[in-house]
Motif scaffolding. Structure first.
Motif, short mmCIF file in Angstrom:
data_model
loop_
_atom_site.label_atom_id
_atom_site.label_comp_id
_atom_site.label_asym_id
_atom_site.label_seq_id
_atom_site.Cartn_x
_atom_site.Cartn_y
_atom_site.Cartn_z
N GLY A 164 -1.19 7.94 -10.63
CA GLY A 164 -2.71 7.94 -10.15
C GLY A 164 -3.09 7.05 -9.46
N VAL A 165 -2.23 6.52 -8.50
CA VAL A 165 -2.74 5.63 -7.40
C VAL A 165 -2.71 6.37 -6.09
CG1 VAL A 165 -2.09 3.17 -6.26
CG2 VAL A 165 -1.86 3.62 -8.77
N THR A 166 -3.87 5.92 -5.52
CA THR A 166 -3.95 6.36 -3.97
C THR A 166 -3.74 5.28 -2.99
OG1 THR A 166 -6.05 7.89 -4.59
CG2 THR A 166 -5.73 7.10 -2.31
N HIS A 226 -2.99 12.07 -2.49
CA HIS A 226 -3.13 10.49 -3.06
C HIS A 226 -2.73 9.69 -1.58
CE1 HIS A 226 -3.26 12.23 -6.89
NE2 HIS A 226 -3.51 11.04 -7.32
N GLU A 241 -13.28 -4.51 -10.54
CA GLU A 241 -12.38 -3.61 -10.50
C GLU A 241 -11.38 -4.28 -9.18
OE1 GLU A 241 -11.47 0.88 -8.44
OE2 GLU A 241 -13.58 0.24 -9.16
N GLU A 271 -8.46 -3.94 -6.37
CA GLU A 271 -7.55 -2.96 -5.31
C GLU A 271 -6.67 -4.05 -4.67
OE1 GLU A 271 -11.26 -0.02 -4.12
OE2 GLU A 271 -10.58 -1.26 -2.52
N TYR A 276 3.21 7.43 -6.38
CA TYR A 276 1.89 6.70 -6.38
C TYR A 276 1.17 7.73 -7.17
CZ TYR A 276 1.81 2.55 -3.62
OH TYR A 276 2.44 1.38 -3.17
N ALA A 285 0.54 -2.75 -9.04
CA ALA A 285 -0.79 -2.00 -9.19
C ALA A 285 -0.64 -1.55 -10.64
CB ALA A 285 -0.71 -0.76 -8.42
N THR A 301 -5.87 1.30 -9.01
CA THR A 301 -5.50 2.62 -8.58
C THR A 301 -5.78 2.81 -7.13
OG1 THR A 301 -8.01 3.03 -8.90
CG2 THR A 301 -6.43 3.59 -10.55
#
Length: 268
Positions: free
Chosen positions: A127-129, A154, A68, A70, A123, A88, A94
């Motif tokens: 669905g991105v924090t 988020h 995954e 980041e 964001y 992203a 995410t």
């Protein structure tokens, strides 16, 4: 919690001191081989110049290795954070880490809140924090003022208690204050050693479990505060350059990373 590795665990091996700096693909492959599940491309500015095809290749390589991804950057200016949000999307990321200050921008808490309110909704919609890291340039109180001021699930905190020691903040206090807002953890241990002649101290990294970081206590505090929310643990280091040169430094950097991953695997 899922564990992984940051570009900061390859600090010297991707630096100008390396005879041939490692590539992203090589870091991904090494992370997967060591047992990491996540790779955080953090403060790795070359990726900002990648086109869509290159980003697609990065995403495919990580996917094929079971990683995954980041992202990590610095600053809260909306145009910059939107660039990372677009990246992203291309990478299937995410989570994005940032810091309040850059070389040419040091916003006040009120200014940072206003700027982030322009960006965090986008964001959230994607669905991105976004996580803001604890570090010595900004007090933990001010960082939390920003996170609370934006008031969006988020936006949270990247917990790295070792960074705040230079501001004379105790790691245990930083952990207690930020645990309810923590969305990502940078795992690195640290210690003070006396300088020659007992003239002051050196504050630097050390292998996980051998320094001042209460890793078990930190993880317990975050788990208690965050419940079932997923918070990844990302391995980093503060490894000083070794007098014996690059090969010795690179070898030790690898050993520290393997040790950290093994420690995280045992503590699951």
């Amino acid at each position: 919690m899922t564990h992984g590795i940051s570009t900061y665990a390859y600090f010297w091996r991707i630096s100008a001191r390396a005879p041939r700096p490692m590539t992203l693909t090589e870091m991904f492959t090494d992370t997967a081989r060591l047992g990491g599940r996540v790779f955080q491309i953090c403060d790795y500015t070359p990726i900002e110049s990648y086109d869509a095809a290159q980003l697609a290749d990065v995403r495919a390589t990580a996917r094929d290795l079971g990683l995954e991804l980041e992202l990590g950057t610095r600053g809260v200016r909306p145009e910059h954070l939107r660039t990372y949000l677009d990246m992203a999307a291309e990478l299937g990321v995410t989570f994005v880490r940032s810091m309040l200050n850059t070389v040419d921008h040091r916003p006040t808490p009120d200014e940072a809140v206003a700027l982030l309110k322009e960006t965090v909704p986008a964001y959230a919609a994607a669905g991105v924090t976004l996580g803001l890291e604890t570090y010595e340039q900004v007090s933990t109180d001010d960082l939390l003022t920003v996170v609370r001021g934006v008031d969006d699930e988020h936006l949270g905190v990247v917990l790295d208690p070792g960074n705040s020691v230079a501001r004379l903040e105790r790691p245990v206090d930083v952990v207690a204050a930020t645990a309810p807002y923590t969305v990502n953890i940078h795992v690195k241990d640290f210690a003070f050693t006396r300088r020659d002649g007992w003239v002051g101290f050196t504050y630097a990294g050390c292998p996980l479990g051998e320094g001042l970081l209460d890793h078990d206590g930190m993880i317990a505090a975050v788990r208690e505060a965050r419940g079932e929310r997923r918070v990844n643990q990302i391995v980093e280091h503060w490894l000083p350059w070794q007098d014996e040169g690059f090969e010795a430094t690179a070898r030790l950097e690898h050993q520290w990373t393997q040790h950290s991953i093994n420690t995280l695997l045992r503590s699951k």
